[in-house]
Design a protein around this motif. Structure first.
Motif, short mmCIF file in Angstrom:
data_model
loop_
_atom_site.label_atom_id
_atom_site.label_comp_id
_atom_site.label_asym_id
_atom_site.label_seq_id
_atom_site.Cartn_x
_atom_site.Cartn_y
_atom_site.Cartn_z
N CYS A 155 -5.68 0.50 -1.82
CA CYS A 155 -7.09 0.12 -1.78
C CYS A 155 -7.35 -1.08 -2.68
CB CYS A 155 -7.95 1.31 -2.21
SG CYS A 155 -9.73 0.97 -2.24
N LEU A 156 -6.76 -1.07 -3.86
CA LEU A 156 -6.90 -2.20 -4.78
C LEU A 156 -6.33 -3.48 -4.17
CD1 LEU A 156 -7.52 -3.49 -7.52
CD2 LEU A 156 -5.41 -2.48 -8.40
N ALA A 157 -5.17 -3.36 -3.54
CA ALA A 157 -4.49 -4.53 -2.98
C ALA A 157 -5.24 -5.13 -1.79
CB ALA A 157 -3.08 -4.16 -2.57
N HIS A 158 -5.87 -4.28 -0.97
CA HIS A 158 -6.47 -4.75 0.27
C HIS A 158 -7.97 -5.03 0.17
CE1 HIS A 158 -2.93 -2.45 2.24
NE2 HIS A 158 -2.60 -3.70 1.99
N SER A 159 -8.61 -4.58 -0.88
CA SER A 159 -10.06 -4.76 -0.99
C SER A 159 -10.42 -6.22 -1.24
CB SER A 159 -10.62 -3.90 -2.13
OG SER A 159 -10.46 -2.53 -1.83
N LYS A 160 -11.54 -6.63 -0.69
CA LYS A 160 -12.01 -8.01 -0.85
C LYS A 160 -13.09 -8.13 -1.92
CE LYS A 160 -9.34 -9.14 2.56
NZ LYS A 160 -8.05 -9.81 2.25
N LEU A 161 -13.75 -7.03 -2.21
CA LEU A 161 -14.83 -7.07 -3.20
C LEU A 161 -14.33 -6.71 -4.59
CD1 LEU A 161 -17.84 -5.44 -1.28
CD2 LEU A 161 -17.31 -7.86 -1.58
N GLU A 162 -14.76 -7.46 -5.58
CA GLU A 162 -14.32 -7.22 -6.95
C GLU A 162 -14.80 -5.86 -7.46
OE1 GLU A 162 -14.74 -9.49 -11.24
OE2 GLU A 162 -14.63 -10.68 -9.40
N LYS A 163 -15.98 -5.41 -7.00
CA LYS A 163 -16.48 -4.10 -7.44
C LYS A 163 -15.54 -2.98 -7.03
CE LYS A 163 -21.51 -4.55 -7.88
NZ LYS A 163 -22.81 -4.06 -7.36
N THR A 164 -15.05 -3.05 -5.81
CA THR A 164 -14.10 -2.04 -5.33
C THR A 164 -12.81 -2.11 -6.12
OG1 THR A 164 -15.00 -2.43 -3.12
CG2 THR A 164 -13.05 -1.05 -3.26
N GLN A 165 -12.32 -3.31 -6.35
CA GLN A 165 -11.08 -3.49 -7.11
C GLN A 165 -11.22 -2.93 -8.52
OE1 GLN A 165 -10.81 -7.74 -6.70
NE2 GLN A 165 -9.64 -7.64 -4.80
N GLU A 166 -12.37 -3.16 -9.14
CA GLU A 166 -12.58 -2.67 -10.51
C GLU A 166 -12.58 -1.14 -10.55
OE1 GLU A 166 -16.23 -4.46 -11.61
OE2 GLU A 166 -15.32 -6.38 -12.21
N GLN A 167 -13.21 -0.51 -9.56
CA GLN A 167 -13.22 0.96 -9.52
C GLN A 167 -11.81 1.52 -9.31
OE1 GLN A 167 -15.78 2.81 -10.29
NE2 GLN A 167 -17.15 1.06 -10.48
N ALA A 168 -11.02 0.85 -8.48
CA ALA A 168 -9.64 1.29 -8.26
C ALA A 168 -8.81 1.12 -9.53
CB ALA A 168 -9.02 0.50 -7.11
N GLN A 169 -9.02 0.02 -10.24
CA GLN A 169 -8.30 -0.22 -11.50
C GLN A 169 -8.62 0.85 -12.53
OE1 GLN A 169 -9.62 -3.64 -13.71
NE2 GLN A 169 -7.66 -3.87 -14.79
N ILE A 170 -9.90 1.18 -12.65
CA ILE A 170 -10.32 2.23 -13.59
C ILE A 170 -9.64 3.55 -13.26
CG2 ILE A 170 -12.30 3.64 -14.32
CD1 ILE A 170 -14.04 1.11 -13.94
#
Length: 409
Positions: A155-170
């Protein structure tokens, strides 16, 4: 016997459930939005009081409808937000258990993988998974056992929105902390993200690896190659994270492999570094263009060498045994990449000031006049160097054997 007030509340609640059961899609969306807006932040006792001790009946309906509709994307975001009201409620652990018992965890993880779903739905699913992970170690293990690390990393790798990426990182960092059984699994999952094409994802993966390194304590050897390859990036924020992480990893057993890799990167290809006939510079298909990532990596490697040799004489000595001076001089002779020249010049200057034996060998290899030109202003040597001087640098045979001693500061 129930009081009149309790009977009124019960009647209202049964009416609420009937509206839900017989409502259209639009009606249910309205009910979900009203529920979220009016109950955000409420505790479990408050929810039970409002719904006449029957909140589980509504939660069961929510999870059932989600499992039926999430594949087609029917107001998934609203459903997840409503479930979040229950899972985040203080003293609402039983809601968490109820959701897990009906397969809620697997549903949330599957939502992360569905390409047809909007990013806001995935953000909500990630938030629910964070709530589950924060409930304790056994829940973190449950997520990992359900292939959670893979799903979240994808999900982190394929997401285009930074908000989604941040939630996955957390969430990934949460799954590694206080979870010794699977922390290395998360660590490897982050390493797997390093070769991806998104600079933002690369930066986030490196940030998380740095955060988790003191937790994991071990370093997997497979990290060396992707880490050194990231030095080819033209994105300074990624390069910064790589350099900071390399500095940390030099305290672990892979130090020798990292140092050897950095030295190799200083001279990626002798053919590209030799002066070319001038006529070739005008050819649009010149292979110099294809080699530019290697030159970026060369410059970044020289920068790393300059930083770590300035911070540690012990590491500087180890690099000298790996013929780092020879390779730095090759990088200095790269007429096609000014940054390679500049960074290599600065790194070599530091070694010259720290080790008299380096000064002796470099002076001899460069010749007195060229050496004096270099030492007057190392950072600007590339502006004054001609092709003959570059050839001297590229063809140098400097080798400093045995142990060396640093100049006392």
């Amino acid at each position: 016997m129930a009081s009149s007030k309790e009977r009124v509340e019960m009647s209202k609640f049964m009416g609420f459930l009937q509206d839900w059961d017989h409502g259209s899609r639009a009606t249910r969306i309205r009910i979900l939005n009203d529920f979220v807006n009016t109950n955000r932040g409420k505790t479990s006792p408050e929810l039970e009081l409002q719904f006449a001790q029957g909140t589980s009946l509504f939660l069961t309906r929510l999870t059932a409808w989600l499992r039926i509709t999430y594949m087609v994307g029917t107001c998934v975001t609203e459903q997840l937000q409503a479930i979040g009201i229950f899972l985040s409620a203080v003293s609402g652990h039983r809601y968490l258990v109820e959701v897990l018992e009906v397969g809620g965890l697997l549903t949330f993880l599957e939502i992360l993988r569905l390409k047809q779903l909007q990013e806001d739905a995935k953000q909500e699913a990630l938030k629910l998974l964070q709530i589950i992970a924060n409930a304790g170690r056994k829940y973190k293990e449950l997520i990992c056992e359900s292939y959670g690390v893979r799903n979240v990393a994808e999900c982190l790798a394929h997401s285009k929105l930074e908000k989604t990426q941040e939630q996955a990182q957390i969430l990934l960092e949460l799954l590694a902390q206080g979870n010794p059984k699977y922390q290395l699994h998360v660590y490897k999952g982050l390493i797997a993200l390093l070769p991806c094409t998104s600079p933002k994802v690369q930066q986030m993966a490196l940030q998380s690896l740095r955060t988790l390194q003191s937790v994991v304590k071990l370093v997997h050897p497979c990290i060396v190659e992707p880490l050194l390859n990231l030095l080819r990036t033209i994105h300074f924020e990624v390069q910064y994270e790589v350099i900071e992480f390399i500095k940390i990893l030099l305290n672990y057993k892979i130090r020798q492999a990292l140092l050897e890799g950095l030295v190799v990167c200083l001279a990626p290809s002798m053919d590209f570094l030799k002066p070319w006939p001038k006529i070739l510079y005008d050819e649009p298909t010149s292979s110099l263009t294809e080699s530019s990532p290697l030159f970026v990596q060369q410059a970044a490697s020289a920068k790393v060498v300059g930083i770590i040799t300035k911070e540690s004489n012990e590491i500087a000595e180890e690099l000298l045994q790996l013929r780092v001076v020879h390779h730095l001089m090759i990088a200095m002779g790269n007429l096609e990449h000014a940054d390679s020249q500049k960074q290599a010049c600065l790194a070599l200057e530091n070694l010259i000031h720290s080790f008299p034996v380096v000064e002796e060998h470099v002076r001899k290899a460069m010749g007195e006049a060229f050496y004096e030109l270099y030492m007057r202003n190392p950072a600007n040597l590339y502006l004054k160097m001609d092709s003959i001087q570059a050839a001297v640098l590229v063809d140098n045979k400097v080798n400093i054997p045995g142990s060396v001693e640093a100049v006392a500061e």
